[in-house]
Structures are given as C-alpha cells and as structure tokens.
Design an enzyme around this catalytic site. Structure first.
Site, PDB file in Angstrom:
ATOM      1  N   ARG A   1      12.231  -4.274   4.239  1.00  0.00           N
ATOM      2  CA  ARG A   1      11.912  -2.857   4.040  1.00  0.00           C
ATOM      3  C   ARG A   1      12.890  -1.947   4.789  1.00  0.00           C
ATOM      4  O   ARG A   1      13.292  -2.245   5.911  1.00  0.00           O
ATOM      5  CB  ARG A   1      10.498  -2.581   4.539  1.00  0.00           C
ATOM      6  CG  ARG A   1      10.149  -1.099   4.496  1.00  0.00           C
ATOM      7  CD  ARG A   1       8.692  -0.865   4.517  1.00  0.00           C
ATOM      8  NE  ARG A   1       8.086  -1.112   5.813  1.00  0.00           N
ATOM      9  CZ  ARG A   1       6.782  -0.961   6.038  1.00  0.00           C
ATOM     10  NH1 ARG A   1       5.987  -0.596   5.061  1.00  0.00           N
ATOM     11  NH2 ARG A   1       6.286  -1.210   7.235  1.00  0.00           N
TER      12      ARG A   1
ATOM     13  N   ARG B   1       1.264  -7.800  13.967  1.00  0.00           N
ATOM     14  CA  ARG B   1       0.531  -6.839  13.126  1.00  0.00           C
ATOM     15  C   ARG B   1      -0.402  -7.570  12.153  1.00  0.00           C
ATOM     16  O   ARG B   1      -1.510  -7.115  11.879  1.00  0.00           O
ATOM     17  CB  ARG B   1       1.516  -5.947  12.364  1.00  0.00           C
ATOM     18  CG  ARG B   1       2.185  -4.924  13.291  1.00  0.00           C
ATOM     19  CD  ARG B   1       3.439  -4.336  12.683  1.00  0.00           C
ATOM     20  NE  ARG B   1       3.181  -3.560  11.494  1.00  0.00           N
ATOM     21  CZ  ARG B   1       4.120  -3.264  10.589  1.00  0.00           C
ATOM     22  NH1 ARG B   1       5.349  -3.682  10.748  1.00  0.00           N
ATOM     23  NH2 ARG B   1       3.795  -2.547   9.539  1.00  0.00           N
TER      24      ARG B   1
ATOM     25  N   LYS C   1       0.834  -1.224   0.000  1.00  0.00           N
ATOM     26  CA  LYS C   1       0.000   0.000   0.000  1.00  0.00           C
ATOM     27  C   LYS C   1       0.859   1.260   0.000  1.00  0.00           C
ATOM     28  O   LYS C   1       0.616   2.191  -0.765  1.00  0.00           O
ATOM     29  CB  LYS C   1      -0.923   0.043   1.235  1.00  0.00           C
ATOM     30  CG  LYS C   1      -1.821  -1.161   1.400  1.00  0.00           C
ATOM     31  CD  LYS C   1      -2.775  -0.987   2.575  1.00  0.00           C
ATOM     32  CE  LYS C   1      -2.127  -0.799   3.929  1.00  0.00           C
ATOM     33  NZ  LYS C   1      -1.318  -1.950   4.410  1.00  0.00           N
TER      34      LYS C   1
ATOM     35  N   ARG D   1      12.456  -0.117  10.432  1.00  0.00           N
ATOM     36  CA  ARG D   1      11.494   0.253  11.476  1.00  0.00           C
ATOM     37  C   ARG D   1      11.502  -0.804  12.569  1.00  0.00           C
ATOM     38  O   ARG D   1      11.564  -1.986  12.275  1.00  0.00           O
ATOM     39  CB  ARG D   1      10.091   0.334  10.866  1.00  0.00           C
ATOM     40  CG  ARG D   1       9.773   1.689  10.304  1.00  0.00           C
ATOM     41  CD  ARG D   1       8.500   1.676   9.495  1.00  0.00           C
ATOM     42  NE  ARG D   1       7.363   1.023  10.124  1.00  0.00           N
ATOM     43  CZ  ARG D   1       6.154   0.949   9.570  1.00  0.00           C
ATOM     44  NH1 ARG D   1       5.938   1.495   8.389  1.00  0.00           N
ATOM     45  NH2 ARG D   1       5.168   0.345  10.181  1.00  0.00           N
TER      46      ARG D   1
ATOM     47  N   ARG E   1      -8.788   1.574   9.874  1.00  0.00           N
ATOM     48  CA  ARG E   1      -8.372   0.226  10.270  1.00  0.00           C
ATOM     49  C   ARG E   1      -9.413  -0.438  11.155  1.00  0.00           C
ATOM     50  O   ARG E   1      -9.240  -1.606  11.514  1.00  0.00           O
ATOM     51  CB  ARG E   1      -7.056   0.291  11.034  1.00  0.00           C
ATOM     52  CG  ARG E   1      -5.798   0.030  10.180  1.00  0.00           C
ATOM     53  CD  ARG E   1      -4.617   0.282  11.067  1.00  0.00           C
ATOM     54  NE  ARG E   1      -3.412  -0.399  10.779  1.00  0.00           N
ATOM     55  CZ  ARG E   1      -2.367   0.149  10.130  1.00  0.00           C
ATOM     56  NH1 ARG E   1      -2.471   1.338   9.591  1.00  0.00           N
ATOM     57  NH2 ARG E   1      -1.248  -0.511  10.006  1.00  0.00           N
TER      58      ARG E   1
END
Ligand code: AMP
Length: 221
Positions: A127, A171, A13, A160, A88
């Site tokens: 990432r 998550r 996303k 992160r 969410r």
C-alpha cells in the site's frame, strides 16, 4: 446511507469506502485518517495518539469517540456516512449507538470484510498513500497513473510507518483481540453483512452494489 465498514487491517475497507464515497457522494469518515491528520498538525489529539499508532495499538476510546461524535455532527454527515475503522471496541460501538439514537440516524448496515492474514499482509506492505490528500494506492493492485504520484492531487506517495510488516502483524493481533467481538455484536442486531474481502476491488464493489440493490439501500442515497 449510513454504513460501518468492519474487518481486519488490509481487508479493503479504505479502498471501498473511498469508492462508495465518490459514487454516492457521502462522506468517508476514517478515524485512522483523522488521527494521522492530527499527528501531522501536532494537535493535542495527535500528540496523545501518536505513540499508540506507531506501535499498531489502539488509541484510547475516549479520544477516538470524541472525534467521531464531533465529525458526525457536521452538516455533510446528515445525508449519510461511511465509517471506516470505527468502531473498534465494544465501548466505541455502544457510544456510536447512543450518539446515532440521539440524532435519530440509525445504521443501515455493517459490512464485514473477511480476509486471511496473508492477503492482509500483502495488501498492506504494497500500500502507498498520498502524503497530501491521504488517497490509497497499491503498487500492484491499484497502481497510480504516474509512479509515486497521487492520481487526484499529484502529491507524493509514501508508505505508512505502521504498514511495515512487524507492525502489521501486531495490528492483526490487536484486531483479533479487541475488534473481532464486534462481529457478533452487529450480527445480533441484524446489521452484519459479510463481504468477500479476498476479491479484488472491482469485484467487491460489484458485490456491494448488488447487495445495496437487493436491500433497497440505494433509495436512501
Ligand atoms: P487505520 O488507518 O484504520 O488502520 O488506523 C491506523 C491506526 O489509528 C490504528 O492502528 C490505531 O492506532 C488508530 N486508530 C484508528 N481508528 C481507531 C479506533 N477506532 N480506535 C482506536 N484506535 C484507532
């Protein structure tokens, strides 16, 4: 063009939102980015959100809804927006509906990025994000031009904390428990458009462009 990007963490996303924002000149509104910024600046919102974010839990609705409502009032959102990571929960979705109705800015589409857990985990563990401007990279799929430096602002690239595997798994669970019900919510409103989230970034980008053309969304840019 007013879009919501829905889907599990690691579905692509953020990458697509970044690409769409550059291509069509509309703001990319990421609640995750706004919250991380608040944590960095140690604001009241940041202090309230930090513990939830580190565990991969959702920040309470009231906090997130307030920051999004305020952001949508900014002048650059009048010509459209790409919401990434919001809503969410059903409560967030209903608040968004209310706010957009009030300002006569209905959503055009909800892009649902569907992907498997294994793809999500591998994307998130590779990432890297720019510490200065928040741009996203991936060590294999979207490598920066110079190792460890951001292509846009030359800032340092970091991992992160919540992209470590144990938090990623949480998550994904939180997504299934709290967010996946929004698939039906938007399906019922006729807004949901599935996107093949396992494809690579260029393929997804082409898929989206074709979809926008077919639905004449580009007239709204
Ligand atoms: P993201 O960058 O979208 O993966 O978000 C990172 C973290 O910020 C999430 O794991 C949550 O802790 C928090 N967060 C972001 N957006 C929301 C939201 N809409 N509602 C609740 N928490 C959120």
């Amino acid at each position: 063009m007013r879009l919501v990007l829905l889907g599990p963490p690691g579905a692509g996303k953020g990458t697509q939102a970044q690409m769409l924002s550059e291509k069509y000149g509309i703001p990319h509104i990421s609640t995750g980015d706004m919250l991380r910024d608040a944590v960095r600046k140690n604001t009241n919102t940041g202090q309230a959100a930090n513990a939830y974010m580190l565990k991969g839990e959702l920040v309470p609705d009231g906090i997130v809804i307030d920051i999004v409502k305020e952001r949508l009032l900014a002048s650059d959102a009048k010509g459209g927006f790409i919401l990434d990571g919001f809503p969410r929960t059903k409560k967030q979705a209903e608040s968004l509906d209310g706010a957009l109705k009030k300002s006569n800015m209905p959503l055009d589409m909800v892009l649902y990025f569907n992907t498997t857990d294994s793809v999500s985990v591998s994307r998130l563990s590779g990432r890297r994000v720019c510490k200065s401007c928040g741009a996203n990279f991936h060590i294999i799929n979207i490598p920066p031009k110079a190792e460890g430096r951001c292509d846009y602002c030359n800032g340092p690239l970091i991992q992160r904390e919540d992209d470590r595997e144990i938090t990623v798994r949480n998550r994904l669970e939180v997504y299934k428990k709290e967010t996946s019900e929004l698939i039906d919510y938007y399906k019922q409103k006729g807004l949901l458009r599935p996107v093949l989230g396992d494809l690579n970034a260029e393929q997804i980008s082409l898929e989206l462009e074709n979809m926008f053309k077919q639905e004449r969304l580009l007239d709204k840019v």
